[in-house]
Each structure stands twice: as C-alpha cells, then as structure tokens.
Design a protein around this motif. Structure first.
Motif, PDB file in Angstrom:
ATOM      1  N   PHE A 166       6.828  -5.701  10.937  1.00 35.68           N
ATOM      2  CA  PHE A 166       8.594  -6.563  10.629  1.00 35.68           C
ATOM      3  C   PHE A 166       8.832  -4.817  10.469  1.00 35.68           C
ATOM      4  N   GLY A 208      13.766   0.486   0.239  1.00 36.80           N
ATOM      5  CA  GLY A 208      12.719  -0.251   1.135  1.00 36.80           C
ATOM      6  C   GLY A 208      12.059  -0.378   1.073  1.00 36.80           C
ATOM      7  N   ARG A 265      11.743  -2.251   9.359  1.00 34.43           N
ATOM      8  CA  ARG A 265      11.902  -1.884   7.606  1.00 34.43           C
ATOM      9  C   ARG A 265      13.761  -2.028   7.654  1.00 34.43           C
ATOM     10  N   CYS A 282       2.790  -4.954   7.701  1.00 37.90           N
ATOM     11  CA  CYS A 282       2.986  -3.044   7.654  1.00 37.90           C
ATOM     12  C   CYS A 282       4.875  -3.441   8.560  1.00 37.90           C
ATOM     13  N   SER A 321       9.450  -4.177   1.262  1.00 38.09           N
ATOM     14  CA  SER A 321       7.759  -4.823   1.270  1.00 38.09           C
ATOM     15  C   SER A 321       7.084  -5.610   0.023  1.00 38.09           C
ATOM     16  N   GLU A 356       6.955   0.845  12.534  1.00 37.92           N
ATOM     17  CA  GLU A 356       5.974   1.438  13.257  1.00 37.92           C
ATOM     18  C   GLU A 356       4.385   1.861  13.797  1.00 37.92           C
ATOM     19  N   LYS A 374      11.021   8.882   2.187  1.00 38.51           N
ATOM     20  CA  LYS A 374      11.121   9.910   1.193  1.00 38.51           C
ATOM     21  C   LYS A 374      10.745  11.332   0.701  1.00 38.51           C
ATOM     22  N   HIS A 415      11.900   3.025  -3.128  1.00 42.04           N
ATOM     23  CA  HIS A 415      13.176   3.003  -2.973  1.00 42.04           C
ATOM     24  C   HIS A 415      13.085   1.291  -2.144  1.00 42.04           C
ATOM     25  N   PRO A 421       1.125  -1.349  -0.222  1.00 45.03           N
ATOM     26  CA  PRO A 421       0.045   0.114   0.128  1.00 45.03           C
ATOM     27  C   PRO A 421       0.909   1.669  -0.248  1.00 45.03           C
TER      28      PRO A 421
HETATM   29  P1  ATP Z   1       8.597   6.321   3.895  1.00 46.68           P
HETATM   30  O1  ATP Z   1       8.931   6.347   4.803  1.00 46.68           O
HETATM   31  O2  ATP Z   1       9.692   6.362   3.060  1.00 46.68           O
HETATM   32  O3  ATP Z   1       8.444   7.228   3.500  1.00 46.68           O
HETATM   33  P2  ATP Z   1       6.346   5.231   3.943  1.00 46.68           P
HETATM   34  O4  ATP Z   1       6.215   3.979   4.991  1.00 46.68           O
HETATM   35  O5  ATP Z   1       5.692   6.594   4.773  1.00 46.68           O
HETATM   36  O6  ATP Z   1       8.304   5.133   3.674  1.00 46.68           O
HETATM   37  P3  ATP Z   1       4.824   3.952   2.126  1.00 46.68           P
HETATM   38  O7  ATP Z   1       4.142   4.348   0.845  1.00 46.68           O
HETATM   39  O8  ATP Z   1       3.773   3.997   3.341  1.00 46.68           O
HETATM   40  O9  ATP Z   1       5.735   4.658   2.376  1.00 46.68           O
HETATM   41  O10 ATP Z   1       5.313   3.082   1.725  1.00 46.68           O
HETATM   42  C1  ATP Z   1       4.487   0.913   1.570  1.00 46.68           C
HETATM   43  C2  ATP Z   1       4.535   0.310   2.564  1.00 46.68           C
HETATM   44  O11 ATP Z   1       5.902   0.263   2.079  1.00 46.68           O
HETATM   45  C3  ATP Z   1       4.085   0.043   3.331  1.00 46.68           C
HETATM   46  O12 ATP Z   1       3.397  -1.047   4.245  1.00 46.68           O
HETATM   47  C4  ATP Z   1       5.231   0.585   4.525  1.00 46.68           C
HETATM   48  O13 ATP Z   1       5.694  -0.313   5.850  1.00 46.68           O
HETATM   49  C5  ATP Z   1       6.897   0.003   3.379  1.00 46.68           C
HETATM   50  N1  ATP Z   1       7.983   0.529   3.380  1.00 46.68           N
HETATM   51  C6  ATP Z   1       8.299   1.353   3.576  1.00 46.68           C
HETATM   52  N2  ATP Z   1       9.676   2.081   4.386  1.00 46.68           N
HETATM   53  C7  ATP Z   1       9.683   1.046   4.396  1.00 46.68           C
HETATM   54  C8  ATP Z   1      11.045   0.276   4.553  1.00 46.68           C
HETATM   55  N3  ATP Z   1      12.240   0.912   4.690  1.00 46.68           N
HETATM   56  N4  ATP Z   1      11.307  -1.244   4.541  1.00 46.68           N
HETATM   57  C9  ATP Z   1      10.969  -1.931   4.637  1.00 46.68           C
HETATM   58  N5  ATP Z   1       9.425  -1.523   4.505  1.00 46.68           N
HETATM   59  C10 ATP Z   1       9.114  -0.968   3.863  1.00 46.68           C
END
Ligand code: ATP
Ligand code: MG
Length: 567
Positions: free
Chosen positions: A268, A52, A270, A239, A56, A242, A280, A50, A42
């Motif tokens: 899990f 990360g 990140r 997710c 996911s 956090e 981002k 990226h 999502p």
């Molecule tokens: P960011 O802090 O980079 O903006 P975010 O969690 O706000 O990350 P989302 O677009 O909401 O970005 O992320 C989509 C999915 O990717 C979410 O389920 C999130 O948990 C996962 N995700 C984001 N960053 C990471 C990471 N560094 N490692 C693993 N999963 C990640």
C-alpha cells in the motif's frame, strides 16, 4: 496534487472498505489460511516511530482487531550498526500510547538468526545460493541495468561442498568483513534487478544489541523478512509500495525452501505529509544536527513529538482511518491531521484563559482591595466538566494585540473610548492609554459597568468584541511555545537541495512572560486545555511547579472544517 489525493483528504466521511479488506474477505470466503488473519508490524529499531508508522500500525493492528486475528510486533533487527535498545523501548512505548498491544511478547528477527542460517544452508544444498567473492563494485557492474542484462559471477558455479564450507568460514569469522557474500542463485537476466542473484548474507563484525558478538554474519532484509513472516505464521504481510518489486524475491525464497507457511505480501502507499519529513534517516539527521531538541521535539512528526505537542492518540487513529489505504502515492495536507486533533480536543479539553502577550489594565472605578469570584463553564461541549471560579479585581491583563491606539475601521476590540466585554466578567470602556517614550502602549485605564456582570447590560446595549483576560494578582507566569511548520516548503528538499535548507527559521517562538488563570497551575504534564481564542495547549514534560511551560498543540482556525461543511 492528484485526484487521488483529494479523495483521500476529505474528513469525516465513512471510510471506504479498502482493497486489503477485499483481499482478506476473499481469502476468508475461500477458507484460505483456515480462516485466520495474522498480520505484523515490523519496524527496524533504528529510530523513533513517526506518523507514517502510525498508519501502518493502525492498519495492521486494526485488521487483526476487525477479523479477530492477531498482529505481531516484530523488530526487524538485522542491521546491527544502526540499531539500539533505546529505539526498541521507544517503539514499544509509542505503540502502547497509540492504543495497541501485542499479545504476550514482541518478536525479534534476531531470534531467528540460527533458523535463518539453517535456511541459507538449505538453499546452498539445493544449489540455489553461492558464496561470491566479487567486491561490491564488481557486483554492481555485473548486475547490469534496467536496459542491460546482468553477467553471471565467475563464482556462480562453485560446488555445493565448497559453498557450504565457505559459508561456514564466513560464520566462524575466518573471513574479513566484506570479503565475500552469500548470494541467491536466481537469474542474472531477469527484468527485475532484485532477482539478479541478490546478496542474502554478509559479513559484518558488529555487536548486535541482543545477540551481542554471537554472529559476524547477518542476513539481508529480503532474506530475513519473508522467512520471519513465515516462521511466525503471518497470513498477510502488508508493506509499503517500494517493496512491490521485491515481491517476486519474497515468493522465490519461500518457494525454494521447505516452509509451512507462505504469507501473501500486499503493498500500500506510504503516508506523506507536507511541510515535514518522514524518513528516519532525515529525522535522525535533524536530531543529531540539533536542528530540533531530540526525537520528541514537538515540531517533529514522531509519535513522541506529537504526543508532547498535545496530539491525542485518538486523533491520530481517526486520521489514519480517514486517509485509508490505497495504491497511489500522494501527499496529505498536514492541516487534515490538525483537523482531527482539534475535533478530539474540542470534545475533551477544558477551557481556560491565558494571556500570551500581557497588557496591564487598571479598572479605576473597581474597588482596589476587592476580589470577586466569577463562575465559568469548563467545557461548553461537555456539561459534565462542570464550572470553576475565576478571580477578578481592579488590575487585570488583556492581550496586547486586543488593543489599538489608533484602531483601523474594522477593529472591534479595545481602543480609547471603546467598550468591550470581558469573557465571564464585565463590560469595560477604555478611558486612557499610557505610552512610553517609544510610543508603545504600556498600560490602560478603564472603567467598568457594575451592572454587566456575566455579560448582559441593563439597557441592552451590545458590544462587538469579547476579550479574554486574567487577574493580575492571581495569575501565574508561564512560558508558552508556539509552533509553526518545521519546513517552509511543502516538499522539503524538492529542488534537489539539502532538505535542511528548507527548515523554517520561525518554527518555534517562545513567549516567556505569559499570564495564566490560576486553575492552570494545577495542570500535570500532558494535560491539554483550550486557551480561549488562542488554541489548544499542552503542559510540557519539562514543566515544574516553579516554571510552567505550555506547548501550543494547534491554533483554533480549521480550514478543513469549512471544506467539510461544503461537502
Ligand atoms: P523510514 O523510511 O521512515 O525509515 P522504513 O520503512 O524504513 O521507514 P521501518 O522501520 O522499516 O521504516 O517501518 C516499519 C513499517 O512501517 C514498515 O512496514 C513500513 O512499510 C511502514 N512504514 C514506514 N513508513 C511509513 C509511511 N510513511 N507510511 C506508511 N507506512 C510506513
Ligand atoms: Mg525499513
């Protein structure tokens, strides 16, 4: 670094079955969800994906593949101020590039705005939500702290009718932005701050990239997310850590409402990598501040940046598989990612010769007009890649670092009077170095041994150095971009400074006068090669027939390969 981190970073071991698979295996045993596994990825379309996110994606789509289930791509587009179609398109592109696909169509939380609105009304009717006119500062004050319980809002006991009417006014645009919010009515004394009557709807007059101006109220993440999962029939909502403290709210909302599906939220850790940033917001800051050249700058950990740099999707998937999933936050060494890139490129990248900092060599005893075609294997790791011809003549270029006028003891490459082997060609001996007024070597004269073609000599004498080279007349000029870490500190901004203060001023070095073996002029953007002794290089998108630009993907030195051998 933690113990956990060390375990995480060992390359090329079979991945352990992770704790999420154990939960799913157990659910399947108990025939929970009728034996179905349905996950989702999502992203909020407020930036590019990226590495990360790749973790996911590999996890969610990977589980769906493993259990023959489904995985939805769902845009979590509930915050119109930061979201754009450009990001939606880039996310779909990057997901496909990484090797995954969603069935039929992507989903959008914004498709559920009406349903979510109806659910919010249902909460009000059940006396589980109210419209609150405290301003943001007051709401914060009333919320209390971790050690102090919160206070109930004076608006908490409004009648159902009044709440329904006010919520309707919010929707109709009769109230000002920020004038009030809809809050869940839970428990102002809860030990979990997320449960102290969180806001679930706010007024915001912003044009949404899909629903345009249809709505002026937007659901908050916590409200929209669990319900979107439920609407789509998600079984396991995976997710990052956090959100652990949000899980009680996720469950509370679904428990209050009449929903058919109550997914299980599982958290899990990140992925964090050293020498880079992953949020981002920070990436956007770098892009907008022009510290990098766009979202696909090869120095960024964005998927489009890594792709442009020459990283392969397979290498990223292997990396994600190897680091696995766990419950503890840690920082993974960026060298481990590079290890998987080398491993993949070693297998698939054709070899070629390129001289990055050319030094002219004139071979005095080689006939001036003669051009020979020498044969070279394209990839020693892959016989099917075949061979190619390389032209050789009396004027060639070698790497200027491969010559020293006054060599130190352990220097086994070229120097006056010394002999070296030219890869795929002949032995040469340096007879004279021509220097300029500044004492810099600008040209060498050499003699060659006609009997040493292909690497052997008649008398069996050996030399220690083997150099790469290109024929001067038949080589192409190119620009080569060498990259180093984007940041000079392992954890940028760790000493509470602006993270941008830790940017590495030498993260990009441009060499504009490189010389390439002829076959490289046929390369297409995205093609990757191993330049002998120099690393892996990928032809940049901005290249044209006129101007060839290569990005160095990674150098050849692999510190993780050694670690792997000792295990
Ligand atoms: P960011 O802090 O980079 O903006 P975010 O969690 O706000 O990350 P989302 O677009 O909401 O970005 O992320 C989509 C999915 O990717 C979410 O389920 C999130 O948990 C996962 N995700 C984001 N960053 C990471 C990471 N560094 N490692 C693993 N999963 C990640
Ligand atoms: Mg997010």
């Amino acid at each position: 670094m933690s113990q956990n981190n060390k375990e995480n970073n060992t390359p090329n071991q079979a991945p352990r079955s992770n704790f999420i698979q154990e939960i799913i295996n157990n659910d399947l045993k108990n025939n929970k969800n009728d034996g179905l596994v349905h996950t989702r990825f999502p992203p909020e379309p407020n930036g590019y994906l990226h590495i990360g996110h790749a973790k996911s994606i590999c996890l969610n789509f990977g589980l769906a593949q493993k259990y023959k289930g489904l995985c939805n791509l769902r845009f979590d587009d509930t915050n119109p101020c930061k979201e754009e179609v450009e990001y939606v398109n880039s996310i779909i592109r990057d997901l496909h590039w990484l090797g995954f696909d969603f069935k039929e169509k992507p989903y959008y939380a914004s498709d559920y705005f009406q349903k979510l609105y109806d659910y919010a009304r249902e909460l009000i009717k059940k006396d589980k939500a109210y419209v609150c006119h405290l301003n943001p500062e007051e709401i914060r004050e009333y919320r209390g702290t971790l050690t102090q319980p919160g206070k109930e809002s004076p608006y908490r006991n409004r009648s159902l009718e009044e709440n329904l009417e006010l919520f309707e006014s919010m929707r109709k645009g009769e109230l000002k932005d920020g004038e009030c919010v809809l809050r869940a009515k839970i428990d102002m004394k809860s030990g979990n701050l997320n449960m102290r009557d969180p806001a679930i709807y706010r007024i915001r007059r912003e044009t949404h990239h899909r629903t345009k101006d249809k709505w002026c109220i937007y659901p908050m993440y916590d409200f929209a997310h669990c319900l979107s999962d439920s609407i789509e029939g998600i079984t396991h909502s995976i997710c990052t850590l956090e959100f652990e403290n949000h899980r009680p709210l996720y469950d509370w909302i679904l428990d209050q409402l009449d929903v058919d599906c109550h997914p299980q939220q599982i958290e899990f850790a990140r992925l964090n990598l050293n020498y880079t940033v992953m949020s981002k917001r920070k990436l956007q800051d770098l892009v907008e501040g022009r510290q990098v050249n766009g979202w696909d700058d090869p120095r960024l950990p964005t998927l489009s940046g890594l792709k442009r740099r020459g990283y392969t999707a397979k290498a990223i998937r292997n990396f994600a598989e190897r680091i696995g999933v766990n419950k503890m936050n840690s920082i993974v060494d960026i060298g481990l990612l590079q290890h998987f890139v080398r491993e993949d490129l070693n297998r698939i990248a054709p070899r070629a010769m390129a001289v990055l900092k050319p030094l002219k060599v004139i071979i005095d005893n080689y006939p001036q007009e003669k051009v020979e075609e020498l044969e070279a294997v394209n990839n020693p790791e892959d016989e099917s890649a075949g061979t190619r011809k390389i032209p050789f003549s009396s004027v060639i270029y070698i790497e200027s670092d491969d010559f020293q006028l006054n060599p130190h003891k352990k220097f086994f490459r070229l120097s006056p009077g010394k002999e070296v082997r030219l890869k795929h060609a002949y032995y040469i001996t340096c007879t004279k170095a021509v220097t300029n007024d500044a004492g810099e070597t600008i040209e060498l004269h050499c003699s060659y041994d006609p009997d040493s073609r292909g690497g052997g000599t008649k008398d069996g004498r050996k030399v220690k150095g083997t150099l790469h080279w290109v024929c001067a007349q038949h080589s192409h000029t190119a620009e080569v971009r060498l990259y180093d870490h984007l940041f000079s500190k392992p954890v940028p901004g760790s000493d509470d400074q602006d993270f941008k203060k830790d940017l590495n001023p030498d993260s990009l070095k441009i060499l504009s006068n490189c010389r390439l073996e002829p076959c490289l002029s046929q390369a297409k953007p995205g093609d990757t090669f191993q330049f002998l002794r120099q690393g892996y290089f990928c032809l940049d998108l901005d290249s044209s027939g006129e101007k060839l630009i290569f990005n160095r993907t990674v150098s050849l030195k692999d510190s993780w390969a050694k670690i792997q051998k000792t295990q």
